[in-house]
Write a protein that holds these residues in place. Structure first.
Motif, mmCIF file in Angstrom:
data_model
loop_
_atom_site.group_PDB
_atom_site.id
_atom_site.type_symbol
_atom_site.label_atom_id
_atom_site.label_comp_id
_atom_site.label_asym_id
_atom_site.label_seq_id
_atom_site.Cartn_x
_atom_site.Cartn_y
_atom_site.Cartn_z
ATOM 1 N N PHE A 295 11.735 10.863 2.085
ATOM 2 C CA PHE A 295 12.913 11.217 2.871
ATOM 3 C C PHE A 295 12.812 10.648 4.278
ATOM 4 O O PHE A 295 13.776 10.104 4.815
ATOM 5 C CB PHE A 295 13.099 12.730 2.922
ATOM 6 N N MET A 296 11.602 10.746 4.836
ATOM 7 C CA MET A 296 11.400 10.207 6.193
ATOM 8 C C MET A 296 11.753 8.723 6.248
ATOM 9 O O MET A 296 12.333 8.252 7.222
ATOM 10 C CB MET A 296 9.938 10.374 6.623
ATOM 11 N N VAL A 297 11.386 7.995 5.189
ATOM 12 C CA VAL A 297 11.664 6.558 5.163
ATOM 13 C C VAL A 297 13.161 6.302 5.014
ATOM 14 O O VAL A 297 13.753 5.523 5.771
ATOM 15 C CB VAL A 297 10.881 5.880 4.023
ATOM 16 N N ARG B 249 3.404 6.996 -7.045
ATOM 17 C CA ARG B 249 2.655 7.881 -7.956
ATOM 18 C C ARG B 249 3.246 9.279 -7.939
ATOM 19 O O ARG B 249 3.269 9.952 -6.912
ATOM 20 C CB ARG B 249 1.195 7.894 -7.517
ATOM 21 N N ASP C 169 2.318 12.101 -9.107
ATOM 22 C CA ASP C 169 1.505 13.311 -8.950
ATOM 23 C C ASP C 169 1.059 13.508 -7.499
ATOM 24 O O ASP C 169 0.217 14.353 -7.223
ATOM 25 C CB ASP C 169 0.276 13.248 -9.875
ATOM 26 N N LEU C 170 1.640 12.723 -6.577
ATOM 27 C CA LEU C 170 1.202 12.823 -5.191
ATOM 28 C C LEU C 170 1.959 13.927 -4.461
ATOM 29 O O LEU C 170 3.180 13.898 -4.373
ATOM 30 C CB LEU C 170 1.438 11.485 -4.482
ATOM 31 N N ASP C 171 1.221 14.913 -3.942
ATOM 32 C CA ASP C 171 1.887 15.987 -3.202
ATOM 33 C C ASP C 171 2.426 15.444 -1.883
ATOM 34 O O ASP C 171 1.743 14.683 -1.201
ATOM 35 C CB ASP C 171 0.884 17.110 -2.912
ATOM 36 N N GLY C 172 3.647 15.823 -1.549
ATOM 37 C CA GLY C 172 4.215 15.433 -0.258
ATOM 38 C C GLY C 172 4.962 14.113 -0.295
ATOM 39 O O GLY C 172 5.506 13.673 0.716
ATOM 40 N N TYR D 273 2.924 1.683 -3.227
ATOM 41 C CA TYR D 273 2.146 2.138 -4.374
ATOM 42 C C TYR D 273 1.817 3.620 -4.256
ATOM 43 O O TYR D 273 1.983 4.382 -5.212
ATOM 44 C CB TYR D 273 0.856 1.329 -4.539
ATOM 45 N N GLY D 274 1.383 4.042 -3.081
ATOM 46 C CA GLY D 274 1.090 5.462 -2.891
ATOM 47 C C GLY D 274 2.296 6.327 -3.244
ATOM 48 O O GLY D 274 2.176 7.306 -3.978
ATOM 49 N N LEU D 275 3.458 5.911 -2.769
ATOM 50 C CA LEU D 275 4.660 6.722 -3.000
ATOM 51 C C LEU D 275 5.180 6.595 -4.428
ATOM 52 O O LEU D 275 6.012 7.388 -4.852
ATOM 53 C CB LEU D 275 5.761 6.323 -2.010
ATOM 54 N N VAL E 145 7.725 12.250 2.596
ATOM 55 C CA VAL E 145 7.548 10.917 3.168
ATOM 56 C C VAL E 145 8.712 10.002 2.760
ATOM 57 O O VAL E 145 9.257 9.257 3.578
ATOM 58 C CB VAL E 145 6.198 10.306 2.727
ATOM 59 N N LEU F 240 -4.595 -0.579 -7.929
ATOM 60 C CA LEU F 240 -3.540 -1.327 -7.237
ATOM 61 C C LEU F 240 -3.823 -2.827 -7.263
ATOM 62 O O LEU F 240 -2.963 -3.627 -7.651
ATOM 63 C CB LEU F 240 -3.399 -0.839 -5.787
ATOM 64 N N LEU G 214 0.839 -1.207 0.000
ATOM 65 C CA LEU G 214 0.000 0.000 0.000
ATOM 66 C C LEU G 214 0.874 1.258 0.000
ATOM 67 O O LEU G 214 0.703 2.160 -0.822
ATOM 68 C CB LEU G 214 -0.902 0.029 1.237
ATOM 69 N N MET G 215 1.843 1.285 0.925
ATOM 70 C CA MET G 215 2.679 2.474 1.035
ATOM 71 C C MET G 215 3.530 2.653 -0.225
ATOM 72 O O MET G 215 3.660 3.760 -0.754
ATOM 73 C CB MET G 215 3.579 2.358 2.261
#
Lengths: 291, 321
Positions: free
Chosen positions: A113-115, A102, A104-107, A98-100, A111, A184, A95-96
């Motif tokens: 970098f945090m990882v 994309r 066109d995802l703002d922010g 796939y979200g990352l 995230v 997904l 899930l994570m």
């Protein structure tokens, strides 16, 4: 590579082959020795030293270790933690990832970098222990799974793989009325089976080999997974620390019994390995480090 | 019409900003399910990775579990000062650095050499068989690896000591003899990881243009020259990346492995920062002091990665980040 038929070329190839064969043999011999030793009697093991194929077959060691419920219980814990853990980890990781993946995802950069930062710096053993303790997870099986649910490394490998799937596929699915979950599960995951298989194996191996988290978070020996039990039986009983946890009155177990426990603790992973092995090379390629 | 344009041009930046804001809002709303997907993972990283980083502040306190972080007394640098005055710590630091050195100087080149050798094999059949065999140990836990070697080197009935006797040598008590700890440690590291370590090198060797080898052969380059002038330069980037990552693990040598080999006889050479943090922190309840040690370790690791990364970038390589 093009064939080199000169004398030095052949000599080089022959030497190289022999050397690699020896190295490969050295790699597997210790384990074969242990497996063979576990299927023979103590007397035979003592007499013939290096056993590769037992002359005298015996299942005594296995009968002995399965005569009590301890090993069964520990196997059950390990199998359960491996199955549940791998499912939880794969669910959260994909899930994570796939979200990352994309663009066109703002922010997403924040995230990301945090990882990555957690791979370079971490709070360490004690602060992590305190968090797990505060969450009331001491002596629960959840402590073996939740605190290590996502591996940053695996997440990044999977994210990179998802990024390589052509965006057009997702676009067209969207036009057909698919939402992100649909994309997904119906499109991206089916296309990512090699990567999913590789990462699942990595997680499964980690959970099967759980040792550190178990000794950190489980005080109750009835909940021990097989790896902790293996250490009790083999490492501590090798006459190292007489003050150690094992009861000094009990004589150390036979070599054959130790070997049988090692085999039992290794076998499940070795059984999964051939099925997934063909995916590794691809899995490693697509990961190849660069975020 | 003209008026409108004139007006619009003065209002342009304001309008654009608000339009951008609206667009971002729209995009965020459109991607709302993606945020839902990321949420559990993000929460995981915050709770289990960032909260412990916050927990590092207990190294500046005399942390008492009963009082918690909020209620414990601040003691400033007391625990860090203790680090450098305690002879125990210097010995642990030395042990840690020695094992790190063994990892860098002995282990690190081996997967590279092994990958080069595997690459020179003709015939995919044997290449695949050797690879499969070499990968297997990586899937065994440290407990299994250590157990297998214990069974092999034990004094009564271990195969290694039986062989020593057979060839007319004395038996050696590998497990209790401090001078055997480091060799055993690095042999186990090599046995478990060297094969697996080849994967990434093999993958990047596979990406080399075969035409380069063709051309080198035309120029009369033998196998070794081809390896030296084509293969190694082509995988240099990967080697450097992995080297930086290895440096980053500087003081993270694997708690499990060392802990399993550690016993009362070899403590002098085998106790490293990680095992010490575990015993002093969790076994003896010195939470703050051992957290300070762990903190020190993590900071050194971070500084080393950043330094090596910078150097490699200066040398024209990509670096890790």
């Amino acid at each position: 590579m093009v064939e080199d038929r000169s004398f030095t070329g052949r000599l080089f190839a022959a030497l190289n082959f022999t050397l690699l064969a020896i190295i490969a043999l050295i790699t597997v011999l210790p384990f074969i020795h242990v497996v063979a030793g576990s299927f023979t009697t103590s007397a035979e093991l003592a007499a013939s030293k290096f056993v590769l194929i037992p002359k005298v077959w015996s299942f005594e060691a296995y009968k002995f270790i399965f005569s009590t419920s301890t090993i069964f219980k520990a196997m059950g814990v390990s199998i359960g933690v491996t199955l549940v853990g791998t499912l939880v980890s794969m669910f959260m990781t994909s899930l994570m990832a796939y979200g990352l993946s994309r663009r066109d995802l703002d922010g997403r950069k924040v995230v990301n970098f945090m990882v990555v930062f957690t791979m370079l710096f971490h709070g360490g053993l004690i602060p992590t222990f305190l968090v797990v303790k505060e969450l009331g997870m001491i002596d629960t099986y959840a402590a073996l799974i939740i605190p290590s649910a996502i591996s940053a490394f695996n997440m990044i490998i999977l994210k990179n793989f998802f990024q390589n799937i052509p965006e057009g596929l997702e676009e067209s699915a969207k036009i057909d009325g698919c939402n992100d979950f649909g994309i997904l599960f119906k499109i991206v995951l089916p296309l990512s089976m090699p990567a999913m298989a590789t990462i699942s194996l990595f997680y499964a191996v980690t959970y099967w080999n759980t040792y550190l988290t178990a000794i950190l978070y489980l005080d109750d020996s009835a909940k021990w997974p097989i790896q902790v039990l293996l250490r009790q039986i083999v490492v501590l009983a090798s006459g190292l620390d007489h003050s150690a946890t094992l009861d000094g009155v009990v004589p150390p177990p036979d070599q054959t019994i130790k070997m049988a426990v090692i085999v039992v603790a290794t076998l499940p992973i070795l059984m999964v390995y051939p099925f997934l092995q063909k995916h590794f090379a691809k899995g490693a390629l697509l990961g190849s480090m660069k975020g | 019409m003209q008026e409108v344009t004139a007006q619009a041009s003065t209002a342009q930046p304001v309008l654009e900003a608000s339009r951008n804001k609206n667009e971002v809002k729209k995009r965020i709303w459109r991607n709302r399910w993606l945020y839902v997907m990321i949420a559990p993972g993000l929460l995981y990283f915050i709770i289990f990775k960032y909260l412990p980083m916050y927990g590092l502040i207990i190294s500046f306190q005399d942390y008492k579990p009963y009082n918690g972080i909020m209620g414990s007394n601040w003691v400033g640098m007391k625990h860090f000062n203790r680090l450098f005055t305690e002879p125990d710590f210097l010995n642990i630091l030395k042990n840690t650095i020695v094992l790190f050195g063994l990892n860098i100087f002995i282990y690190f080149p081996i997967p590279i050499i092994l990958a080069l050798m595997l690459n020179e094999l003709r015939g995919n059949f044997f290449k695949r068989i050797f690879q499969s065999l070499l990968y297997i140990p990586h899937f065994m836990s440290w407990v299994i690896v250590v157990s297998i070697s214990f069974v092999m080197v034990t004094m009564d009935g271990g195969i290694i000591n039986d062989l020593l006797v057979f060839f007319g040598f004395e038996k050696i008590n590998f497990l209790l003899n401090p001078s055997w700890f480091r060799p055993m440690y690095i042999i186990q590291v090599i046995w478990r990881e060297a094969g697996w370590g080849t994967i990434i090198y093999l993958a990047s060797i596979a990406a080399i243009d075969p035409g380069l080898y063709e051309a080198a052969r035309m120029d009369g380059a033998g196998r070794l020259r081809q390896i030296w002038h084509i293969t190694i330069p082509a995988i240099r980037g990967v080697i450097i990346t992995l080297f930086i990552l290895k440096i980053g693990s500087v003081l993270d040598l694997g708690f499990e492995h060392v802990y399993l080999l550690l016993n009362s006889m070899n403590r002098e050479v085998a106790e490293i920062i990680d095992t010490y943090v575990y015993t002093a922190g969790l076994r003896q309840g010195q939470f703050s002091y051992s957290t300070a040690i762990g903190f020190f370790k993590s900071v050194i690791g971070l500084i080393l990665v950043m330094t090596v990364n910078k150097i490699s970038k200066k040398m024209g390589e990509e670096g890790v980040y």
